[in-house]
Design a protein around this motif. Sequence first.
Motif, mmCIF file in Angstrom:
data_model
loop_
_atom_site.group_PDB
_atom_site.id
_atom_site.type_symbol
_atom_site.label_atom_id
_atom_site.label_comp_id
_atom_site.label_asym_id
_atom_site.label_seq_id
_atom_site.Cartn_x
_atom_site.Cartn_y
_atom_site.Cartn_z
ATOM 1 N N CYS A 173 0.810 -1.224 0.026
ATOM 2 C CA CYS A 173 -0.220 0.139 -0.015
ATOM 3 C C CYS A 173 0.805 1.134 0.002
ATOM 4 O O CYS A 173 1.940 1.245 0.609
ATOM 5 C CB CYS A 173 -0.880 -0.059 1.279
ATOM 6 N N LYS A 174 0.247 2.109 -0.571
ATOM 7 C CA LYS A 174 1.134 3.742 -0.449
ATOM 8 C C LYS A 174 0.890 4.251 0.647
ATOM 9 O O LYS A 174 1.875 5.001 1.082
ATOM 10 C CB LYS A 174 0.108 4.487 -1.616
ATOM 11 N N PHE A 175 0.081 3.940 1.437
ATOM 12 C CA PHE A 175 -0.037 4.646 2.713
ATOM 13 C C PHE A 175 -0.717 3.376 3.716
ATOM 14 O O PHE A 175 -1.970 2.625 3.269
ATOM 15 C CB PHE A 175 -1.061 5.836 2.891
ATOM 16 N N THR A 176 -0.382 3.308 5.095
ATOM 17 C CA THR A 176 -0.978 2.379 6.207
ATOM 18 C C THR A 176 -0.906 3.211 7.341
ATOM 19 O O THR A 176 -0.070 4.089 7.514
ATOM 20 C CB THR A 176 -0.209 1.194 6.276
ATOM 21 N N GLN A 191 -6.320 11.850 4.783
ATOM 22 C CA GLN A 191 -5.149 11.666 4.122
ATOM 23 C C GLN A 191 -4.814 10.347 3.461
ATOM 24 O O GLN A 191 -4.333 10.456 2.166
ATOM 25 C CB GLN A 191 -4.029 11.666 5.174
ATOM 26 N N ALA A 192 -5.489 9.188 3.727
ATOM 27 C CA ALA A 192 -5.328 8.111 3.114
ATOM 28 C C ALA A 192 -5.935 8.128 1.793
ATOM 29 O O ALA A 192 -5.227 7.596 0.649
ATOM 30 C CB ALA A 192 -6.104 6.838 3.882
ATOM 31 N N ILE A 193 -7.118 8.594 1.432
ATOM 32 C CA ILE A 193 -7.809 9.097 0.318
ATOM 33 C C ILE A 193 -7.196 9.713 -0.698
ATOM 34 O O ILE A 193 -6.957 9.397 -1.935
ATOM 35 C CB ILE A 193 -9.286 9.199 0.566
ATOM 36 N N GLN A 197 -5.335 8.535 -4.499
ATOM 37 C CA GLN A 197 -5.679 9.188 -5.782
ATOM 38 C C GLN A 197 -4.613 10.100 -6.232
ATOM 39 O O GLN A 197 -4.483 10.402 -7.445
ATOM 40 C CB GLN A 197 -6.959 9.864 -5.587
ATOM 41 N N SER A 198 -3.595 10.265 -5.644
ATOM 42 C CA SER A 198 -2.572 11.097 -5.977
ATOM 43 C C SER A 198 -1.330 10.648 -6.686
ATOM 44 O O SER A 198 -1.133 9.159 -6.365
ATOM 45 C CB SER A 198 -1.892 11.996 -4.769
ATOM 46 N N PRO A 203 -3.642 1.272 -3.746
ATOM 47 C CA PRO A 203 -4.286 1.132 -2.733
ATOM 48 C C PRO A 203 -3.812 1.620 -1.410
ATOM 49 O O PRO A 203 -2.307 2.063 -1.154
ATOM 50 C CB PRO A 203 -4.133 -0.439 -2.497
ATOM 51 N N VAL A 204 -4.599 1.935 -0.271
ATOM 52 C CA VAL A 204 -4.176 2.315 1.051
ATOM 53 C C VAL A 204 -4.846 1.438 2.039
ATOM 54 O O VAL A 204 -6.066 1.095 1.971
ATOM 55 C CB VAL A 204 -4.506 3.875 1.282
#
Length: 631
Positions: A173-176, A191-193, A197-198, A203-204
């Motif tokens: 994931c890009k962010f956890t 922030q996760a969303i 999308q950036s 997935p996050v």
Amino acid sequence: MGFSWCCLQDALLNTVYPLLPIAIVGVILWLIERKFHVFYILSHKVDTSSERHGGEIVGQVLKDHNVKFLFCLSGGHISPILVAAENQKIRVIDVRDEVAAVFAADAVARLSGNIGVATVTAGPGLTNTVTAVKNAQMAESPVLLMGGAAASILKGRGALQDIDQMSLFKPLCKFTATVTCVRDIAPTLRQAIKVAQSGTPGPVFVEFPIDVLYNYKLVMREVGVKQGGGFMQKIVNSYLQNYVNNIFSGAWESRDTTPLPVDIPMPSLEQVNTAAAILSKAKTPVIVIGSQTLLPPTPADQIRQSLEALGVPCYLGGMSRGLLGKNSDIQCRQKRGECLKEADTIILLGSVCDFRLSYGRSLNRKAKIIAVNRDKGQLWRNSDMFWKPTVAVQADAGTFIVELQKRLGKLHVDTEWVNKLKQRDAEKEVANRKKSEEETDKHLNPLKILQTLEEEASDNTLMVADGGDFVGTAAYILRPRGPLLWLDPGAFGTLGVGGGFALGAKLCRPDCDVVIIYGDGSLGYSVAEFDTFTRHKTPVVAVVGNDAGWTQISREQVPMFGSNVACGLEYSSYELVAKGYGGDGLKIDRSNQSEMREIFKKAFADSRNGKSILLNCLIGKTNFREGSISV
């Protein structure tokens, strides 16, 4: 100089020493605050009488991000999220396997241009999603996965379904993030969303310990504060009370739940001008278009108009299939390898030099190559070995082609070059049609079935590809009718996407005829989702190429090793399985092949009337795609 330096040292020491106790106290207080949040709790009152729960904030954030569907498989850890989403009029869709929830969210993300969202329970619920999350990562789909977890205070102490979930998802994931108090729910999800999308979408994962989602009274009761007791019990009670107070301190204060701005890399004027100068001199140009081209913010219709205005021959792959419609003067479908060896200018528009382009070896080494990709790694993939970009643009591919066309206007491509490519297409398609009329050793010719499907599919048909050999053949025969009317797993080549993808597709496009092209092997992964199609009134048509085997593997294993071990299946009655799940089904074989066209017509009609249909097509072997391998 020495005397002055000693004086300076003495002065500093005299200044610092009196401050040391204050500094030490400050550090101790900071550590205490970091661990126990005492000052925050004192300044932000806990509403001990409130019946509100953290799930309500999750629901509000999803609603404010225009989330229409929440895919799940129920579990006690996540019940507050599901109920809150329902209260916000978000449609909650429960599936039969957690992996299908993420596949469905992936499909929604691709087709809607918005975040796709799934939530599952802790432990095995989350581990069941790993394949789909990895698939979303490689397909560059913005998906938010929310997972339940054991209470923070019980992590590592043997709680039910407690594992180190973060270690599983950090590489995918890009962010956890783990949310440990109610006040952090909204900012963490926003922030996760945004991150999903950036840049290059992906997935996050946000983990919700169970005590963050339920209300104060229930959490207080479950942590086990005991009345009375001795000195040690009072210390334990004080610690537990502080733990719960920190979770709920400032919980219901007003916080922003609206979307954060998304960051998308854009091409510079200089990059567009450089590419335009190269393309304007090309004699035999070609554009290879990948899935990334259809990402927001540029609408698919605008990209199509720009490509048609340019007039450069195009090959479409992945999600870009159908971008130019069923028939286009500039789209080529066959013998791409020959074209790429002859082209003098190649634009890789969101395409990657991985196995799909033979790691770059498919490209003419003398050609000018303009590569456009949001992801730096994908942009330069294998450029150290087999190819080199003349111009490398790390930017949004859709925006790039629109700006390039504005700069160039109508490009006058040599008609002889275009006609040569189209003639190859025509010859190959005639050969394919001739091949479809050949009789197989037993059962039906798979090309004939796919040819019939192609002829009977409406202009509003959305095709979902899930399989190996049968789907590989389908890619040569089926023509998506328009942009975003084709779904396949992408670079990961995942089997089992069919049920989840079709579910997400039908919800996003309820007026479309959604057709899953299944192999009999891949069908086994998600046939249970026929139950989901029935319960949630999302009718689809499944066309199963049943050759009783894992033929994509068998076609290479048998010649190489002389054994079909582990590649054989049975000609099972899959149509009966669909009936058992509330759908309908029919077997197509030589006994009713003359009625095949009418069977397809009826299947589409029944689907439009609310019934999911499975057509179990018994097929034999052909030498079409002979020599193709699965690695």
